[in-house]
Design an enzyme around this catalytic site. Structure first.
Site, PDB file in Angstrom:
ATOM      1  N   ASP A 225     -13.347   3.611 -11.111  1.00  0.00           N
ATOM      2  CA  ASP A 225     -12.282   3.889 -12.045  1.00  0.00           C
ATOM      3  C   ASP A 225     -11.955   5.189 -11.831  1.00  0.00           C
ATOM      4  O   ASP A 225     -12.820   6.204 -11.556  1.00  0.00           O
ATOM      5  CB  ASP A 225     -12.615   3.639 -13.345  1.00  0.00           C
ATOM      6  CG  ASP A 225     -11.605   3.704 -14.351  1.00  0.00           C
ATOM      7  OD1 ASP A 225     -10.857   2.406 -14.333  1.00  0.00           O
ATOM      8  OD2 ASP A 225     -11.239   4.496 -14.753  1.00  0.00           O
TER       9      ASP A 225
ATOM     10  N   ARG B  51      -5.556  -2.316  -6.656  1.00  0.00           N
ATOM     11  CA  ARG B  51      -6.177  -3.141  -7.693  1.00  0.00           C
ATOM     12  C   ARG B  51      -6.467  -4.710  -6.973  1.00  0.00           C
ATOM     13  O   ARG B  51      -6.575  -5.575  -7.673  1.00  0.00           O
ATOM     14  CB  ARG B  51      -5.500  -3.374  -8.871  1.00  0.00           C
ATOM     15  CG  ARG B  51      -6.523  -3.016  -9.960  1.00  0.00           C
ATOM     16  CD  ARG B  51      -5.709  -3.060 -11.301  1.00  0.00           C
ATOM     17  NE  ARG B  51      -4.712  -1.783 -11.784  1.00  0.00           N
ATOM     18  CZ  ARG B  51      -3.797  -1.760 -12.561  1.00  0.00           C
ATOM     19  NH1 ARG B  51      -3.439  -2.957 -13.191  1.00  0.00           N
ATOM     20  NH2 ARG B  51      -3.044  -0.968 -12.656  1.00  0.00           N
TER      21      ARG B  51
ATOM     22  N   TYR C  53      -5.532  11.588 -19.829  1.00  0.00           N
ATOM     23  CA  TYR C  53      -6.428  10.794 -20.424  1.00  0.00           C
ATOM     24  C   TYR C  53      -7.654  11.581 -21.069  1.00  0.00           C
ATOM     25  O   TYR C  53      -7.777  11.333 -22.374  1.00  0.00           O
ATOM     26  CB  TYR C  53      -7.226   9.949 -19.443  1.00  0.00           C
ATOM     27  CG  TYR C  53      -6.395   8.750 -18.722  1.00  0.00           C
ATOM     28  CD1 TYR C  53      -6.236   7.572 -19.886  1.00  0.00           C
ATOM     29  CD2 TYR C  53      -5.863   8.872 -17.615  1.00  0.00           C
ATOM     30  CE1 TYR C  53      -5.626   6.562 -19.253  1.00  0.00           C
ATOM     31  CE2 TYR C  53      -5.073   7.720 -17.339  1.00  0.00           C
ATOM     32  CZ  TYR C  53      -5.166   6.435 -18.106  1.00  0.00           C
ATOM     33  OH  TYR C  53      -4.215   5.757 -17.371  1.00  0.00           O
TER      34      TYR C  53
END
Lengths: 361, 361
Positions: A78, A28, A155
């Site tokens: 992402d 990140r 997810y």
């Protein structure tokens, strides 16, 4: 293409070849802790538009490299682009994290899932890879990435982030065959996606298994590791384009041997594992990436330096260390602390590579 | 007093003595998954009033025992009673978790902290222990508990729950001596609190190190384990009142040997560790408590049975297993699933204890 790199330190470390300094990049590294990132995101209007606009994705990918002498760029994107391309309807609400409008809740939902064509539904990612490679001018290698099938499935079934993983664990314990069917489709999608990233110019690949660590050892092997191994085996890697693969299961410290046995080139290590112990266990087979506590970046620069020195000492002299955090940079971190880290790695790692020319690979 | 127990199965297992069936209790067995608990909490008006009213704390402690043949009661309370008694002002807002009105943010804040007198500031807890012992009529042993100093310090410094532990980690890396001072005060408070619980009638003690697992191995030893060891050493345990101690660091699977070496009687094992491996590592020294995935309770009863059977098989025959989850019961669990678990443990564990009379301790 990799021959043209001005800085191939990371590629050499991934191949366990001698280097002059320990290469460093940060998970990140393009992110909210940088004011220029926050400005770009504001211009984009939403996180998804930032990901889906190759020029903006390229811009934020390069931002940390303009500030710090990092040894790699990592594609700004992402892990949830794949389920979004499968039609689940991804959005990011402020402070809430990712949300899917159409989560996977039944066998019928799973049966409907199709594998996205990376050059059609995910073309914006491939365009970003191509543009970043062009704009990097061979300065440092570009890392492409994907989420692990287990992590993506988490997810997809929960519909977003979760505290207790009730739905995905219910599926795991009650309908393991349905979960396997889901993981098979996602694995095929991840393999196609990563191969397209290689074709578009990614020089290193990383698979993030963010939630593998919430599984029992038995479930980890069956529902996460097995699919990580399929991915490593399914990548189009050639002698001309070897493209090293880094696997990272957060909270996977107990299973490093299993991860190393997948055929990956490097294993990401989180901060809960002693790097010296990790090296004893698997350092003769793979490179190790890690593992400073991301929260160490909340400390004063001179304290960060001490922690960097400790991490370098934990790995010790020799080949095969890629310096990184044990997880992504937190948004609240001061960029000057990141500079302190990067500078400390390059400066303090030199003594560990003095005899590197003799060390062989 | 322990001689008078109708069911001393748990105490025998903690001493690694033969038993007829594997004893079982569940972390957070008195909690929100029970409708009668939610009713009591509604009557109390707030979570803190529930904790602070001995009659209500006693009532909810006994609720799960009225439903299921559990082998222990655990005091209904909260690990944050100690910092509350230190003046930090604890409240629980709906869905937000615990919050402190006056978190610890400076050396001056730390210097101001006084050790609460358990029979004054925490008398409501001791009254609850006395009342529960009375109401239990020796049916099963009563477990008292406290949070670990590191875990309590985490909440005290962050002011509540945290995602990234920026403040406590900043303190750890920047001002380790200040953190040690805080941990010393909290440790003294925990020791006084647990000794008062022994005096009030607690027959077993457990220390919850919920956040030890967010530390590096080095930091875990310095900032959590060292204080756990001080607690074990500081308890008033006698031959007449031996009071076994269970230590549980969630995410501490890598450090089981260190935890076992503190002098505790049992080590709590979370679900990310193979119980068979844990037993090989420390099972000759301490009892093991655990370790079913709490999310397994989202599965159908027959699947829960399969998972219970697997957990029992992982430990195998012989002495020293206390069945539990690897973490607390989630609020969304159906009580009937808990019944399936408890029944399965008692029924399926019998074959593992057939020769228990010969096994010695």
């Amino acid at each position: 293409m990799t021959n043209l790199l001005h800085n191939d330190c990371l590629l050499r470390a991934l191949r366990r070849q001698p280097v002059d300094v320990t290469p460093v990049w940060l998970m990140r590294q393009a992110g909210r802790y940088l004011p220029e990132y926050r400005a770009a995101r504001a211009r984009a209007g939403s996180f998804m538009r930032l990901c889906q606009t190759p020029e903006l994705a390229c811009e934020v990918t390069l931002q940390p490299l303009a500030r710090f002498p990092l040894d790699a760029a990592i594609l700004f994107s992402d892990i949830l682009t794949i389920p979004d391309a499968m039609g689940l309807g991804l959005s990011f609400s402020e402070g809430e994290g990712p949300q899917f409008a159409r989560p996977v809740r039944s066998m019928a939902d799973i049966a409907r899932l199709a594998i996205p064509d990376p050059e059609i539904e995910l073309r914006y990612v491939m365009d970003a890879v191509r543009l970043i490679r062009q704009e990097l001018h061979g300065q440092v290698p570009l890392i492409g990435f994907a989420g692990s099938p287990w992590t993506l499935a988490t997810y997809m079934v929960e519909g977003g982030s979760s505290k207790d993983y009730a739905r995905i664990k219910g599926l795991l314990y009650d309908q393991p065959l349905a979960l396997h069917r889901l993981l098979e489709v996602v694995t095929a999608a991840v393999i196609a996606y990563l191969n397209a990233q290689i074709a578009a110019g990614a020089q290193i690949l990383m698979v993030f298994d963010t939630w593998g660590g919430i599984l029992t050892p038995r479930a980890y092997r069956e529902f996460s590791l097995a699919y990580l191994a399929q991915i490593v085996a399914g990548l189009h890697r050639t002698a001309a384009q070897p493209v090293p693969v880094i696997l990272f299961t957060k909270g996977g410290g107990a299973w490093l041997e299993d991860i190393a046995a997948t055929g990956c080139d490097a294993v990401g290590i989180d901060w809960t594992v002693d790097l010296s112990a990790a090296r004893r266990r698997i350092g003769d087979r793979v490179a190790l990436q890690g593992n400073l506590d991301p929260a160490a970046l909340y400390a004063e620069p001179e304290r960060i330096r001490v922690q960097v020195a400790q991490t370098l000492a934990d790995f010790g002299p020799g080949v095969g260390h890629i310096f990184n955090l044990g997880h992504g940079i937190q948004p609240g971190v001061d960029p000057d602390r990141v500079r302190a880290l990067v500078d400390a790695v390059h400066e303090l790692s030199k003594p560990y590579h003095v005899n590197s020319a003799d060390a062989g690979s």
